[in-house]
Design a protein around this motif. Structure first.
Motif, short mmCIF file in Angstrom:
data_model
loop_
_atom_site.label_atom_id
_atom_site.label_comp_id
_atom_site.label_asym_id
_atom_site.label_seq_id
_atom_site.Cartn_x
_atom_site.Cartn_y
_atom_site.Cartn_z
N ASP A 1 6.48 6.74 -6.84
CA ASP A 1 7.19 6.09 -7.96
C ASP A 1 7.29 4.59 -7.75
OD1 ASP A 1 7.50 8.53 -9.19
OD2 ASP A 1 9.51 8.89 -8.36
N GLU A 2 7.68 4.19 -6.53
CA GLU A 2 7.78 2.75 -6.24
C GLU A 2 6.42 2.07 -6.38
OE1 GLU A 2 9.05 5.07 -4.36
OE2 GLU A 2 11.22 4.70 -4.29
N PHE A 3 5.37 2.79 -5.97
CA PHE A 3 4.02 2.22 -6.06
C PHE A 3 3.66 1.93 -7.52
CE2 PHE A 3 -0.60 2.51 -6.40
CZ PHE A 3 -0.99 1.62 -5.41
N LYS A 4 4.00 2.86 -8.42
CA LYS A 4 3.70 2.65 -9.85
C LYS A 4 4.47 1.45 -10.39
CE LYS A 4 2.67 7.51 -10.88
NZ LYS A 4 3.09 8.72 -11.62
N ILE A 5 5.75 1.34 -9.98
CA ILE A 5 6.56 0.21 -10.47
C ILE A 5 6.01 -1.11 -9.94
CG2 ILE A 5 8.86 -0.84 -10.38
CD1 ILE A 5 10.02 2.00 -10.26
N LEU A 6 5.69 -1.15 -8.63
CA LEU A 6 5.15 -2.37 -8.04
C LEU A 6 3.81 -2.74 -8.66
CD1 LEU A 6 5.98 -1.72 -4.27
CD2 LEU A 6 6.92 -3.54 -5.70
N ASP A 7 2.97 -1.75 -8.91
CA ASP A 7 1.67 -2.00 -9.53
C ASP A 7 1.84 -2.57 -10.93
OD1 ASP A 7 -1.12 -1.86 -8.90
OD2 ASP A 7 -1.31 -0.32 -10.44
N SER A 8 2.83 -2.03 -11.67
CA SER A 8 3.10 -2.54 -13.03
C SER A 8 3.61 -3.97 -12.98
CB SER A 8 4.13 -1.63 -13.72
OG SER A 8 3.66 -0.31 -13.83
N LEU A 9 4.50 -4.25 -12.00
CA LEU A 9 5.01 -5.61 -11.84
C LEU A 9 3.88 -6.58 -11.49
CD1 LEU A 9 7.27 -7.70 -11.60
CD2 LEU A 9 7.62 -6.93 -9.23
N LYS A 10 2.98 -6.14 -10.61
CA LYS A 10 1.85 -6.98 -10.22
C LYS A 10 0.99 -7.34 -11.43
CE LYS A 10 -2.34 -6.89 -7.38
NZ LYS A 10 -3.16 -6.10 -6.43
N GLU A 11 0.68 -6.33 -12.24
CA GLU A 11 -0.17 -6.57 -13.41
C GLU A 11 0.52 -7.51 -14.41
OE1 GLU A 11 -2.25 -3.94 -16.98
OE2 GLU A 11 -1.70 -2.97 -15.08
N GLU A 12 1.81 -7.28 -14.64
CA GLU A 12 2.56 -8.13 -15.58
C GLU A 12 2.68 -9.54 -15.03
OE1 GLU A 12 4.57 -8.85 -19.15
OE2 GLU A 12 3.54 -7.03 -18.49
N TYR A 13 2.98 -9.64 -13.73
CA TYR A 13 3.17 -10.94 -13.09
C TYR A 13 1.90 -11.78 -13.16
CZ TYR A 13 4.62 -14.24 -9.43
OH TYR A 13 4.94 -15.37 -8.73
N GLN B 1 0.85 -1.19 0.00
CA GLN B 1 0.00 0.00 0.00
C GLN B 1 0.88 1.23 0.00
OE1 GLN B 1 -2.36 -0.63 3.51
NE2 GLN B 1 -3.91 -1.80 2.44
N LYS B 2 0.45 2.25 -0.72
CA LYS B 2 1.23 3.48 -0.83
C LYS B 2 1.32 4.15 0.53
CE LYS B 2 -0.39 7.01 -3.18
NZ LYS B 2 -0.81 7.86 -4.31
N GLY B 3 2.52 4.58 0.87
CA GLY B 3 2.73 5.28 2.14
C GLY B 3 3.08 4.37 3.30
N LYS B 4 3.08 3.03 3.08
CA LYS B 4 3.40 2.10 4.14
C LYS B 4 4.72 1.40 3.84
CE LYS B 4 0.34 -0.12 6.38
NZ LYS B 4 -0.70 -1.09 6.80
N PRO B 5 5.48 0.96 4.85
CA PRO B 5 6.78 0.31 4.62
C PRO B 5 6.62 -1.03 3.90
CG PRO B 5 6.54 1.02 6.91
CD PRO B 5 5.19 1.13 6.28
N PHE C 1 9.98 -5.78 -17.55
CA PHE C 1 8.60 -5.30 -17.68
C PHE C 1 8.59 -3.79 -17.84
CE2 PHE C 1 9.54 -5.06 -13.19
CZ PHE C 1 8.90 -3.92 -12.75
N SER C 2 7.49 -3.30 -18.38
CA SER C 2 7.31 -1.87 -18.60
C SER C 2 6.55 -1.26 -17.43
CB SER C 2 6.54 -1.61 -19.90
OG SER C 2 7.22 -2.17 -21.00
N ILE C 3 6.86 0.01 -17.14
CA ILE C 3 6.13 0.72 -16.09
C ILE C 3 4.85 1.26 -16.70
CG2 ILE C 3 6.20 2.60 -14.41
CD1 ILE C 3 9.24 2.46 -14.54
N LYS C 4 3.75 0.80 -16.19
CA LYS C 4 2.46 1.20 -16.74
C LYS C 4 2.08 2.60 -16.26
CE LYS C 4 1.37 -2.91 -18.55
NZ LYS C 4 2.54 -3.70 -18.17
N LYS C 5 1.50 3.37 -17.15
CA LYS C 5 0.92 4.65 -16.75
C LYS C 5 -0.39 4.38 -16.02
CE LYS C 5 2.76 7.30 -20.67
NZ LYS C 5 2.41 8.07 -21.89
#
Length: 678
Positions: free
Chosen positions: A238-250, A43-47, A59-63
């Motif tokens: 930024d990390e949230f966008k990358i993680l979200d893109s990885l989740k979708e691709e994964y 979750q964004k804002g949490k460790p 993988f690509s970073i999704k907009k």
């Protein structure tokens, strides 16, 4: 072969449950979105609570959807407007101008040379105007491009002429001509001018669509092996966008190839475990429901409907997942069964949906709390205000829960998605649909709710009105029994409304032969005096069978008919049995025994005690406290010795409470007072 068929018949109920179980598991897994499940929750804002995460694949970073929408809107706001140049208009105008001059337009006093010069200037001016072009309608915004001879050229604002602008330019050019007759030249040309540049909506939209199609849905690439986030690092934007893109691709990659079957197997096992828990709960704690395939089917249908509605919403627009009124499930189940079962089924359904919804922890927490609030607040739904109050509290819990999660994630009140408050309110409005849904379920599954019980308890209903007309004594007896039974049910926590309705209808069979029952005899003439005891006993016993027939004919629910079947259990018509013994030595007791069955619930047991006590109380003469106490104890003790309560889930402690209430009520009925010494 015969033994095999016999075993199949004996176990058909269990076989149906196996079938229902397998079908339910298959349907739920089928409803699930076709995609794997990312193994990390973030979750964004949490460790970041896991080990250092390195990119497992390229993988690509999704907009985000918002970023793509902004780019699309920017293209729409600055799109190019395309216009088509019509060559024929300029030629037609030139021909009209030439013809008008040749026909003698204010040129009768001119020489041939002057007329030729004037015509030459008119054509020059016309060519100058149409070189720029005349717009049928000037654009108000954006870039303008004019298509001429299959070539497109941009046109700046100063070069854009409409008809009025073109006429002004013609007048200006004509005034600059010093040739005789030039003063009227602008009038000649302006009469002939016509627009030759027209807006081309099709071409404009096609160009915009091409621009929109070239929008990239990604920004940058992440190479395999690159560190994405370290343990303990806060998940920033930024990390949230990358993680979200990885989740979708994964998740999309997982669902390909042989992985498909393993994911399907995993989902099937988890759903199967959840539904096994439901069956075990029913078998251990709600065995009467477990034995009833109709009720088991009803529970599973409700679970499937909620899973289907939620998964459809996740597939179409997961942002609106809270629109699905999941709290209808505990509302309906509590109304037909009990609060504990309603909450248990609700929690199991939420656990199933936790596999597919976004932010599963947040979803499970909110839906579980909302379900608990539903169980605690929703009662007596036949009172209209209660449902509205309960739904209002459920909606408030959703709003407070979302507010709390938002402050945890963001650390402030910025970026609150106000649309979610509207979604929660819509959820509450849809939850109000529980009332008509309960009515639909009653008709489909043959169940009965408190709302229907309230309608049946109306003494002005057709059947009770008929009972009061044909057998007024029985009707009055039924009212008294209803009051006694309702009070007793309230004392031990049984369904008081159900007991009251059962008591009101338990003796409707007496309408067939009302005068054969003492409460309806208004004279000293007793028709039993002219009948042998065995025949009299048959008439008395038959009021149960005839009551069931009347109840079915009037479409009374089975749960109410159960009271007609069991209110005498398998007791003996003792008065006529004794009379028969006076006539013969060996009497067949079966001819004087009610067919049963014996009571099989707290409610039916309460009615049996209340009915016997109220009926027998009519024989008391000058009752006292001690007489009523002994009288009630004797009747209930006789029923217990006759094993009438073996199948009823009522305890000895509860029976004692029922007897206490019956004694108190009878004391009030006979207006007993404490006897003071003289």
């Amino acid at each position: 072969m015969g033994k095999t068929l016999d075993n199949v018949y004996k176990h058909q109920s269990l076989a149906y449950k196996y079938f229902l179980y397998v079908v339910s598991v298959a349907l739920i897994v089928f409803f699930f979105p076709k995609g794997g499940k990312f193994k990390y929750e973030f979750q964004k804002g949490k460790p970041w609570q896991y080990e250092n995460l390195y990119a497992p694949i390229d993988f690509s970073i999704k907009k985000t959807a918002e970023e793509i929408a902004q780019e699309q809107q920017a293209l729409r706001d600055h799109k190019t407007y395309y216009y088509t140049y019509d060559e024929s208009v300029a030629n037609n105008v030139s021909q009209v101008v030439t013809k008008t001059l040749n026909d003698g337009f204010n040129t009768s006093t001119l020489t041939d040379r002057q007329r030729f010069a004037l015509q030459n200037w008119a054509l020059r001016i016309t060519d100058s105007i149409y070189t720029l072009g005349i717009f049928q309608e000037l654009p108000t915004e954006g870039a303008v491009s004019v298509v001429r001879n299959n070539e497109s050229r941009s046109v700046i604002g100063s070069s854009q002429l409409n008809l009025e602008g073109a006429k002004s330019l013609v007048s200006k050019l004509a005034n600059e001509i010093s040739l005789t007759g030039g003063a009227n030249l602008d009038e000649l040309i302006n009469q002939s001018l016509a627009p030759n540049i027209f807006y081309n909506e099709t071409l404009t939209q096609r160009s915009l669509d091409e621009e929109l199609s070239r929008i990239s849905f990604t920004r940058g690439e992440i190479s395999e092996g690159r560190l994405i986030i370290a343990r303990g690092e806060v998940v920033e934007a930024d990390e949230f966008k990358i993680l979200d893109s990885l989740k979708e691709e994964y998740e999309s990659e997982l669902w390909r190839g042989n992985n498909y079957y393993f994911i399907l197997l995993g989902y099937t096992i988890l759903v199967a475990l959840v539904l096994i828990m439901l069956f075990l709960f029913l078998k251990r704690y709600r065995y009467e429901i477990f034995e009833n395939n109709n009720k088991v089917t009803f529970i599973f249908v409700n679970i499937l409907l909620m899973v289907l509605a939620t998964t459809l919403m996740v597939k179409n627009n997961e942002s609106y997942v809270y629109v699905v009124p999941l709290c209808i499930l505990p509302l309906v189940l509590k109304n037909f069964f009990d609060a504990r079962l309603g909450l248990f089924v609700h929690v199991l359904t939420v656990l199933i949906l936790g596999f597919v919804v976004p932010n599963s922890f947040e979803y499970i927490f909110l839906q579980t709390i909302a379900g608990i609030v539903t169980i605690l607040t929703a009662s007596e739904l036949y009172k209209r205000a209660n449902l509205f109050i309960s739904v209002g509290q459920i909606t408030l819990i959703y709003i407070i829960g979302y507010f709390a999660f938002h402050t945890i994630h963001e650390g402030n009140l910025d970026n609150i998605e106000w649309i979610l408050f509207g979604i929660f309110i819509l959820n509450g409005l849809l939850t109000l649909f529980a009332q008509p849904l309960i009515y639909i379920y009653e008709k489909i599954f043959g169940l009965i709710s408190d709302v229907s019980l309230l309608e049946l308890s109306d003494t002005n209903s057709k059947l009770l009105k008929e009972l009061s007309d044909k057998a007024p004594g029985t009707f009055h007896h039924s009212l008294q029994v209803a009051n006694l039974a309702e009070a007793a049910a309230n004392e031990i926590g049984a369904n008081a409304m159900l007991v009251r309705v059962g008591a009101l209808y338990h003796d409707i069979g007496k309408m067939e032969n009302p005068t054969f029952f003492t409460e309806n005899q208004i004279t000293n003439v007793n028709p039993h005096d002219d009948l042998p005891p065995k025949e009299s006993a048959k008439i008395i016993i038959d009021h149960v069978i005839k009551g069931i027939e009347i109840a079915r004919k009037n479409n009374l629910p089975d749960r109410v008919i159960d009271f007609l079947r069991t209110h005498h259990g398998t007791t003996v018509v003792f008065y006529f049995y004794k009379k028969q013994q006076e006539l013969e030595e060996n009497v067949d007791e079966k001819a004087f025994r009610y067919p049963g069955p014996i009571p099989f619930s707290k409610e039916t047991a309460i009615l049996m005690m209340s009915d016997a006590v109220e009926a027998a109380s009519k024989s008391l003469k000058n009752p006292t406290f001690i007489m009523i106490d002994e009288f009630v104890e004797k009747i209930v003790k006789g029923q217990m010795q006759a094993n009438q309560f073996l199948n009823a889930n009522i305890t000895l402690k509860e029976i004692e409470k029922v007897k206490k209430v019956l004694k108190q009520k009878l004391t009030n009925i006979y207006h007993l007072r404490v006897e003071y010494p003289e």
